[in-house]
Write a protein that holds these residues in place. Structure first.
Motif, mmCIF file in Angstrom:
data_model
loop_
_atom_site.group_PDB
_atom_site.id
_atom_site.type_symbol
_atom_site.label_atom_id
_atom_site.label_comp_id
_atom_site.label_asym_id
_atom_site.label_seq_id
_atom_site.Cartn_x
_atom_site.Cartn_y
_atom_site.Cartn_z
ATOM 1 N N ALA B 263 0.817 -1.209 0.000
ATOM 2 C CA ALA B 263 0.000 0.000 0.000
ATOM 3 C C ALA B 263 0.855 1.265 0.000
ATOM 4 O O ALA B 263 0.325 2.364 -0.027
ATOM 5 N N GLY B 264 2.177 1.107 0.043
ATOM 6 C CA GLY B 264 3.060 2.270 0.023
ATOM 7 C C GLY B 264 3.239 2.931 1.374
ATOM 8 O O GLY B 264 3.709 4.059 1.461
ATOM 9 N N ASN B 265 2.880 2.231 2.436
ATOM 10 C CA ASN B 265 3.037 2.788 3.780
ATOM 11 C C ASN B 265 4.381 2.464 4.399
ATOM 12 O O ASN B 265 4.707 2.951 5.470
ATOM 13 N N LEU B 266 5.096 1.565 3.762
ATOM 14 C CA LEU B 266 6.318 1.043 4.354
ATOM 15 C C LEU B 266 7.317 0.865 3.221
ATOM 16 O O LEU B 266 6.926 0.600 2.081
ATOM 17 N N ASP B 267 8.610 1.041 3.514
ATOM 18 C CA ASP B 267 9.612 0.943 2.452
ATOM 19 C C ASP B 267 10.329 -0.392 2.427
ATOM 20 O O ASP B 267 10.833 -0.817 1.408
ATOM 21 N N LEU B 268 10.416 -1.052 3.586
ATOM 22 C CA LEU B 268 11.288 -2.221 3.644
ATOM 23 C C LEU B 268 10.727 -3.264 4.608
ATOM 24 O O LEU B 268 10.442 -2.951 5.763
ATOM 25 N N VAL B 269 10.546 -4.477 4.123
ATOM 26 C CA VAL B 269 10.230 -5.587 5.025
ATOM 27 C C VAL B 269 11.359 -6.609 4.905
ATOM 28 O O VAL B 269 11.848 -6.876 3.811
ATOM 29 N N ASP B 270 11.807 -7.147 6.025
ATOM 30 C CA ASP B 270 12.914 -8.111 5.937
ATOM 31 C C ASP B 270 12.467 -9.505 6.347
ATOM 32 O O ASP B 270 13.265 -10.319 6.782
ATOM 33 N N ASP B 271 11.176 -9.757 6.218
ATOM 34 C CA ASP B 271 10.672 -11.089 6.490
ATOM 35 C C ASP B 271 9.406 -11.270 5.657
ATOM 36 O O ASP B 271 8.349 -10.787 6.017
ATOM 37 N N ILE B 272 9.542 -11.929 4.507
ATOM 38 C CA ILE B 272 8.384 -12.128 3.637
ATOM 39 C C ILE B 272 7.551 -13.280 4.225
ATOM 40 O O ILE B 272 8.087 -14.355 4.468
ATOM 41 N N PRO B 273 6.251 -13.049 4.466
ATOM 42 C CA PRO B 273 5.433 -14.126 5.036
ATOM 43 C C PRO B 273 5.386 -15.324 4.087
ATOM 44 O O PRO B 273 5.329 -15.139 2.866
ATOM 45 N N SER B 274 5.402 -16.522 4.649
ATOM 46 C CA SER B 274 5.503 -17.712 3.795
ATOM 47 C C SER B 274 4.310 -17.826 2.859
ATOM 48 O O SER B 274 4.433 -18.352 1.756
ATOM 49 N N ALA B 275 3.148 -17.318 3.289
ATOM 50 C CA ALA B 275 1.965 -17.407 2.436
ATOM 51 C C ALA B 275 2.119 -16.562 1.175
ATOM 52 O O ALA B 275 1.428 -16.781 0.182
ATOM 53 N N GLN B 276 3.019 -15.571 1.216
ATOM 54 C CA GLN B 276 3.165 -14.661 0.074
ATOM 55 C C GLN B 276 4.312 -15.060 -0.848
ATOM 56 O O GLN B 276 4.522 -14.428 -1.884
ATOM 57 N N LEU B 277 5.078 -16.104 -0.480
ATOM 58 C CA LEU B 277 6.268 -16.440 -1.266
ATOM 59 C C LEU B 277 5.928 -16.743 -2.721
ATOM 60 O O LEU B 277 6.729 -16.506 -3.613
ATOM 61 N N LYS B 278 4.706 -17.251 -2.954
ATOM 62 C CA LYS B 278 4.309 -17.590 -4.321
ATOM 63 C C LYS B 278 4.097 -16.335 -5.160
ATOM 64 O O LYS B 278 4.309 -16.351 -6.357
ATOM 65 N N ASN B 279 3.628 -15.249 -4.515
ATOM 66 C CA ASN B 279 3.280 -14.040 -5.274
ATOM 67 C C ASN B 279 4.384 -12.999 -5.291
ATOM 68 O O ASN B 279 4.318 -12.051 -6.044
ATOM 69 N N VAL B 280 5.376 -13.194 -4.412
ATOM 70 C CA VAL B 280 6.266 -12.073 -4.151
ATOM 71 C C VAL B 280 7.012 -11.624 -5.400
ATOM 72 O O VAL B 280 7.235 -10.434 -5.622
ATOM 73 N N LYS B 281 7.341 -12.542 -6.296
ATOM 74 C CA LYS B 281 8.088 -12.141 -7.494
ATOM 75 C C LYS B 281 7.217 -11.304 -8.411
ATOM 76 O O LYS B 281 7.682 -10.348 -9.023
ATOM 77 N N ASN B 282 5.929 -11.681 -8.496
ATOM 78 C CA ASN B 282 4.999 -10.876 -9.301
ATOM 79 C C ASN B 282 4.780 -9.508 -8.687
ATOM 80 O O ASN B 282 4.705 -8.508 -9.379
ATOM 81 N N ASP B 283 4.659 -9.489 -7.365
ATOM 82 C CA ASP B 283 4.355 -8.233 -6.676
ATOM 83 C C ASP B 283 5.520 -7.265 -6.739
ATOM 84 O O ASP B 283 5.339 -6.075 -6.938
ATOM 85 N N LEU B 284 6.725 -7.755 -6.516
ATOM 86 C CA LEU B 284 7.864 -6.858 -6.303
ATOM 87 C C LEU B 284 8.917 -6.915 -7.407
ATOM 88 O O LEU B 284 9.759 -6.028 -7.497
ATOM 89 N N GLY B 285 8.888 -7.934 -8.249
ATOM 90 C CA GLY B 285 9.903 -8.048 -9.290
ATOM 91 C C GLY B 285 11.287 -8.147 -8.682
ATOM 92 O O GLY B 285 11.510 -8.937 -7.761
ATOM 93 N N ASP B 286 12.223 -7.320 -9.152
ATOM 94 C CA ASP B 286 13.583 -7.430 -8.619
ATOM 95 C C ASP B 286 13.761 -6.634 -7.336
ATOM 96 O O ASP B 286 14.878 -6.448 -6.860
ATOM 97 N N ARG B 287 12.670 -6.169 -6.758
ATOM 98 C CA ARG B 287 12.761 -5.574 -5.425
ATOM 99 C C ARG B 287 12.535 -6.629 -4.351
ATOM 100 O O ARG B 287 12.265 -6.322 -3.201
ATOM 101 N N TYR B 288 12.610 -7.882 -4.752
ATOM 102 C CA TYR B 288 12.542 -8.998 -3.825
ATOM 103 C C TYR B 288 13.945 -9.578 -3.686
ATOM 104 O O TYR B 288 14.612 -9.852 -4.679
ATOM 105 N N ILE B 289 14.420 -9.723 -2.451
ATOM 106 C CA ILE B 289 15.754 -10.271 -2.204
ATOM 107 C C ILE B 289 15.613 -11.634 -1.549
ATOM 108 O O ILE B 289 14.853 -11.793 -0.597
ATOM 109 N N ASN B 290 16.316 -12.626 -2.076
ATOM 110 C CA ASN B 290 16.312 -13.961 -1.495
ATOM 111 C C ASN B 290 17.745 -14.472 -1.572
ATOM 112 O O ASN B 290 18.214 -14.862 -2.628
ATOM 113 N N GLN B 291 18.469 -14.375 -0.473
ATOM 114 C CA GLN B 291 19.882 -14.750 -0.520
ATOM 115 C C GLN B 291 20.299 -15.493 0.741
ATOM 116 O O GLN B 291 19.656 -15.370 1.791
#
Lengths: 307, 545
Positions: B263-291
Motif C-alpha cells: 500500500a506504500g506505507n512502508l519501504d522495507l520488510v525483511d521477512d516475507i510471510p511464507s503465504a506470500q512467497l508464491k506471489n512475491v516475485k509478481n508483486d515486487l519483481g527485482d525488489r525482492y531479495i532472497n539470498q
C-alpha cells in the motif's frame, strides 16, 4: 439499589481472586520461560538462575501467587522481560483497545438495532429475508478472513484507508478494524433484536397501546423497542468484555498495539506478569460490564426491581 | 421523544461515553503518527525481547538496532561476511592466546565522549559479571578469569576479568584460557561493543535512549511500537549513513507489514510471510531479495540415549538422513527460500571460510533404497518408529515436519515409521530440549554469531559444549577442533575444521536439513538495499529516492 450495587461489588472479590489464581496457575503450567530467552543457545546456568531469582520464579507456585497478589495490592504489576513495567504496558494498551471496542460496540448498536428493527417490523418480506441471509453470511465468515479481505480491498486496492494502524491509534484509523471486530456480534444483535421484536409484537400491552390510538412511531420506540432491547442489552454488555479479549485477531491483522497484542506476546514468551496482569484487568472489565447491564435492566423495564 | 428521569439517565450514559471517547482520542494523539521526514527509510521491526544492551541482546530484532548504533573492533563485510578491522588499529598475538589490541584514534560516542581502550574493557567486564545477568555473558568465557566473575554457582569472587588489562588510552591486552587463533574475528559480534560512561552512570536513562558510536543515533524509542533513528553527522567512520534516518515500526504480523509495503506505507520488510512467497516475485519483481544467510536447520539425535548411540546406530542415523527428500521439500514448501544442506556450515562462509558443498556426501543425498537397507543393517529404528519434535508457534515448522516424516515413511514403505510431535510454544520446547527429555529426533536451528566455521561446529558438537543438545561426544572430533583453534594459519585451520566435520558425516549426530535464506522486499522509493550475512538489511547503505 445502592445496597444491591454494593453487594454486587463485594461479590466481585472472590471472583477476582479465583480467576487470577486460575490464570496464574495456567501460565505457570506452561513451563519455565527463562530457557526461551536464550534463543537457540543453551541458557547459561548462572545467568538463568539469577534471572529466575529476579522474577521470583524459583519459589513454589503458592508463594509466587502470594507475592504477586501482594504486589498488585500496592499497584505494582511487575515487569515484562523487555524491562518495561506491566502497568506502563497497560496504560499504553488499554486505551487503544477500549477505543477499538467502542467503535465496534457503537457500530453494533447503531447498525445492528436498526437492521433488526427493519426486519422485525417487516417479517417475511424481502427486507427481512435479505437481512437474515446477510447476517447468516457474516456469522459464517471468521474474523481473520473478513479482516484480511477488507484490509486488502480498502487498504491496498482502493487506497481508502491505511492498512495498518499507527501506534497512536486515533479513532478514525480504528473505524475499519472496529467494523471488522464488531461484524460477527453485529449479526447476533440484528437477529436478537428481530426475534425479540417479533415476540413482543404480539404482547397484550402492545395491542393496548395500538388500541389507545398512539402514533405508530411512539408505539414502536416507546413500547415495542424498549421492551425488546433487554436481551440485546444483555448480549452487548457481555460482548464488551468478549470484544476486548477477542480483539487479539483483529489487532494482529491491523497491527494495533493493544491488549490483544500484549497478551499474544505475553503468552508466546510465557511472561506471567504480563498475561496475568492483563487478564486480571479484563476480568474486572467483564464484571463491571455485567453489573452495568443489570443496572440498565431497571432503566429499560421498571418492573425489574432490586431488593 | 423519550421523557422522564430514566430516559435522562440513558442520555447521561451516552454523554459520558462520548466524553470518555473524546478523552481517549485526545490522549492517543500525542505521537504525531504518519508523515516521516524526507530521506527516512520506513522499515518493519519486531519487538525486541530484552532491553537493548549489547551484551544482553541475542536475537535479530534488537541486533538490528545495535548494528546501527554501534561499531566494534571488527566489522563483518556486508557482502562477503569477512571480518575487517573497524575500531581496531591492530590486534597482535605471538602465541594465539595473548592478544594486544590497539584502538584507533579519533572515535567518539554520540555524546562526544572518546572511545578508548577502557570503553571496551569496562563494557566487557560488565557483560561478564554474573550480577548483571547479561544473556551474552558466555561470549567472554574464553577470557582468563571468567570463572571468578561468572561462577557456575554462588557469588562472583571478582568484579573484573583478570585477562583484561588496560595498558594506555588506546591499548589493552587480552589473555585467553586456551589458544583460539580465530578469536579476533569473533570481535565483530555486538556483545563486544564499547560502552560510554553514561551507560554505567545512568543505566535507566541510557536504556530509554541508547547512545553508541555507530552511524545512527536514537531519536526516540517507544517500546513495543517504534524507534526513530537519524544519521549522526559527526560519525567518524567511512560507512556513514546514506539516508537521513531510519524509522523502525513494530509489526505483530509479517502479513500486515507486507500489506503495508504494497500500500506504500512502508519501504522495507525483511521477512516475507511464507503465504506470500508464491506471489512475491509478481508483486515486487527485482525488489525482492532472497539470498543465503548464516542459518542452518538440522534435526538432532538424542545421543545421551543408549538406544540412539549404541554401536551400529550410525547406520540408522545415516539412513534416516538419506530418507529425506530435501530438494522437494525446499522447493514445494519454501519456494526455494531454503537450500538443501550438504554440510554442517553455511554458504555465507564462502569456500575460503570453510563452507564445502557436498562434504556430507551420499549421506545427505536422497536415496530411499539405500536408506531402507542401511536402517535394516543397523538394527532398525529404535522401538520400530521415530518422532520429530519441534515448536510450531513460529516459522511454519509444522509444514516441514509433516513433509520430512512423509518422506521417511515413503522411503521405508511404512506409514507409521515417523510421526510428528508438535510442541505449542518455543519456551516449552526449549525447556524439554534443555532437560534432555527428547527420546527421538528434534529440531535444532542455528544462526551464526560470527561468520566462522568454528561457530558452526564447536558450540554444537564439541563434548559438553554450550549448545550440544544431543550430547554428541567424539574424542577425535574434539582433538581436531582443538588443533584447528591452535593453528595460526587460517587456511590450515579451516582444513582441520573440515576434517572434524567429516566425522559428523560418518557419525551423523545431527542431520543437516537446509540452509535458510534471508528474504526481504522493498518499495520503489529505495535503492541499494542488500542483506548482510546475518540476513539483516544493511541500513546505512540504503538510499532514498
Amino acid at each position: 439499589m445502592g445496597r444491591y450495587v454494593i453487594r454486587r461489588l463485594l461479590q466481585m472479590i472472590p471472583v477476582f481472586i479465583g480467576s487470577t489464581f486460575l490464570i496464574f496457575f495456567m501460565v505457570y503450567a506452561l513451563g519455565d520461560p527463562v530457557a526461551a530467552l536464550f534463543g537457540d543457545k543453551a541458557p547459561d546456568p548462572a545467568t538463568a538462575a539469577r534471572i529466575r531469582k529476579d522474577l521470583y520464579l524459583d519459589a513454589p507456585l503458592w508463594k509466587q501467587y502470594l507475592h504477586y497478589m501482594g504486589q498488585i495490592l500496592t499497584g505494582n504489576f511487575g515487569t515484562a522481560f523487555n524491562g518495561q513495567e506491566v502497568i506502563d504496558l497497560m496504560a499504553d494498551a488499554f486505551p487503544v483497545t477500549l477505543r477499538l471496542t467502542l467503535v465496534a460496540v457503537l457500530f453494533e448498536i447503531v447498525v445492528g438495532i436498526t437492521l433488526g428493527l427493519l426486519s422485525g417490523l417487516r417479517r417475511g418480506r424481502a427486507v427481512d429475508t435479505t437481512v437474515l441471509l446477510l447476517t447468516l453470511v457474516v456469522v459464517s465468515i471468521p474474523t481473520f478472513v473478513s479482516g484480511y479481505v477488507l484490509q486488502y480491498l480498502f487498504g491496498v486496492k482502493w487506497g481508502a484507508v491505511s492498512p495498518s494502524v499507527s501506534p497512536a491509534a486515533p479513532l478514525d484509523e480504528l473505524l475499519l478494524p472496529g467494523v471488522v471486530l464488531g461484524l460477527v456480534s453485529l449479526a447476533y444483535v440484528t437477529r436478537l433484536t428481530r426475534t425479540s421484536l417479533a415476540e413482543n409484537s404480539r404482547a397484550d400491552y402492545l395491542r393496548t397501546a395500538v388500541a389507545k390510538g398512539l402514533p405508530r412511531h411512539r408505539v414502536v420506540t416507546r413500547h415495542l423497542l424498549r421492551n425488546s432491547l433487554i436481551p440485546v442489552v444483555t448480549f452487548i454488555g457481555t460482548d464488551v468484555g468478549a470484544l476486548m479479549g477477542g480483539a487479539i485477531v483483529t489487532e494482529r491483522i491491523f497491527n494495533i498495539h493493544g491488549v490483544g497484542f500484549q497478551l499474544y506476546q505475553g503468552v508466546l514468551r510465557q511472561n506471567s506478569p504480563t498475561v496475568v496482569g492483563f487478564v486480571t484487568i479484563l476480568v474486572i472489565v467483564f464484571l463491571l460490564a455485567n453489573l452495568l447491564v443489570d443496572l440498565l435492566y431497571a432503566v429499560l423495564d421498571p418492573r425489574i426491581r432490586y431488593a | 421523544m423519550l421523557g422522564g428521569t430514566r430516559a435522562r439517565t440513558l442520555g447521561g450514559a451516552a454523554l459520558a461515553l462520548a466524553v470518555l471517547g473524546s478523552a481517549l482520542l485526545a490522549t492517543g494523539c500525542g505521537g504525531g503518527a504518519g508523515g516521516s521526514g524526507a530521506g527516512v527509510v520506513r522499515a518493519s521491526w519486531g519487538d525486541p525481547q530484552s532491553p537493548l544492551e549489547p551484551a544482553n541482546t541475542n536475537e535479530v530484532q534488537g541486533g538490528k538496532v545495535l548494528d546501527m548504533i554501534f561499531r566494534g573492533l571488527k566489522r563483518y563485510d556486508p557482502k562477503t561476511g569477512a571480518a575487517q578491522d573497524m575500531l581496531a588499529e591492530k590486534i597482535d598475538s605471538a602465541d594465539q592466546q595473548n592478544f594486544t589490541i590497539t584502538v584507533k584514534d579519533g572515535w567518539t560516542f554520540g555524546n562526544g565522549e572518546k572511545v578508548t581502550a577502557k570503553s571496551f574493557v569496562d563494557a566487557w567486564n560488565y557483560a561478564a559479571l554474573v550480577d548483571n545477568k547479561q544473556k551474552n555473558a558466555s561470549f567472554f568465557q574464553d577470557v582468563d578469569g571468567y570463572d571468578k566473575v561468572h561462577p557456575a554457582k554462588g557469588a562472583a569472587t571478582a568484579k573484573t576479568l583478570s585477562g583484561l588489562v588496560v595498558k594506555d588510552e588506546r591499548t589493552f591486552t587480552v589473555r585467553l584460557r586456551t589458544k583460539f587463533s580465530t578469536w579476533p574475528d569473533t570481535l565483530g559480534y555486538a556483545a563486544y561493543s564499547p560502552l560510554p560512561r553514561a551507560f554505567f552512570d545512568d543505566h535507566q536513562g541510557w536504556l530509554k535512549r541508547p547512545v553508541g558510536n555507530g552511524p545512527y543515533m536514537v531519536d526516540s524509542y517507544t517500546k513495543g511500537s517504534s524507534m526513530k533513528l537519524s544519521r549522526w553527522d559527526g560519525y567518524p567512520g567511512d560507512d556513514k549513513a546514506r539516508n537521513s534516518g531510519v524509522e523502525l515500526r513494530v509489526y505483530t504480523d509479517n502479513n500486515t507489514a507486507y500489506t503495508d509495503l504494497q500500500a506504500g506505507n512502508l519501504d522495507l520488510v525483511d521477512d516475507i510471510p511464507s503465504a506470500q512467497l508464491k506471489n512475491v516475485k509478481n508483486d515486487l519483481g527485482d525488489r525482492y531479495i532472497n539470498q543465503p544467510a548464516g542459518i542452518i536447520q538440522t534435526v538432532v539425535f538424542p545421543m545421551y540415549d543408549e538406544a540412539w548411540s549404541k554401536p551400529g546406530m550410525e547406520k540408522v542415523r545415516r539412513g534416516l538422513s538419506m530418507a529425506i527428500n530435501r530438494e522437494q521439500i525446499t522447493e514445494q514448501i519454501y519456494q526455494k527460500t531454503r537450500t538443501p544442506a550438504t554440510d554442517w556450515t553455511s554458504p555465507v562462509l564462502g569456500d575460503q571460510g570453510g563452507y564445502k558443498a557436498g562434504l556430507c556426501g551420499g549421506a545427505c543425498t536422497y536415496d530411499p533404497g539405500e536408506a531402507k537397507r542401511l536402517i535394516q543393517e543397523g538394527g532398525g529404528l529404535p522401538g520400530g518408529k521415530v518422532t520429530i519434535t519441534s515448536n510450531v508457534d513460529t516459522g511454519s515448522h509444522r509444514l516441514w515436519m509433516d513433509a520430512v516424516c512423509n518422506s521417511i515413511n515413503n522411503a521405508l514403505g511404512n506409514d507409521g515409521a515417523c510421526t510428528v510431535n508438535p510442541v505449542g510454544t518455543f519456551a516449552d520446547f526449549r525447556n524439554q530440549v534443555a532437560d534432555q527429555r527428547m527420546t527421538s529426533l528434534f529440531r535444532s536451528g542455528w544462526q551464526m554469531d560470527y561468520p566462522l566455521v568454528q561457530n558452526f561446529l564447536q558450540p554444537l558438537y564439541y563434548t559438553n559444549a554450550s549448545s550440544n543438545y544431543g550430547k554428541f561426544s567424539d574424542p577425535q572430533f574434539d582433538r581436531l577442533v582443538d588443533e584447528a583453534n591452535a593453528e595460526s594459519d587460517t587456511g590450515k585451520a579451516v582444513g582441520t575444521f573440515q576434517d572434524a566435520e567429516k566425522i559428523l558425516a560418518a557419525q551423523m549426530p545431527a542431520v543437516p536439513l537446509w540452509y535458510q535464506n534471508g528474504s526481504a522486499g522493498y518499495s520503489e522509493n529505495l535503492v541499494d538495499v542488500q542483506l548482510n550475512a546475518f540476513s539483516v538489511p544493511v541500513y546505512d547503505r540504503i538510499q532514498v529516492k
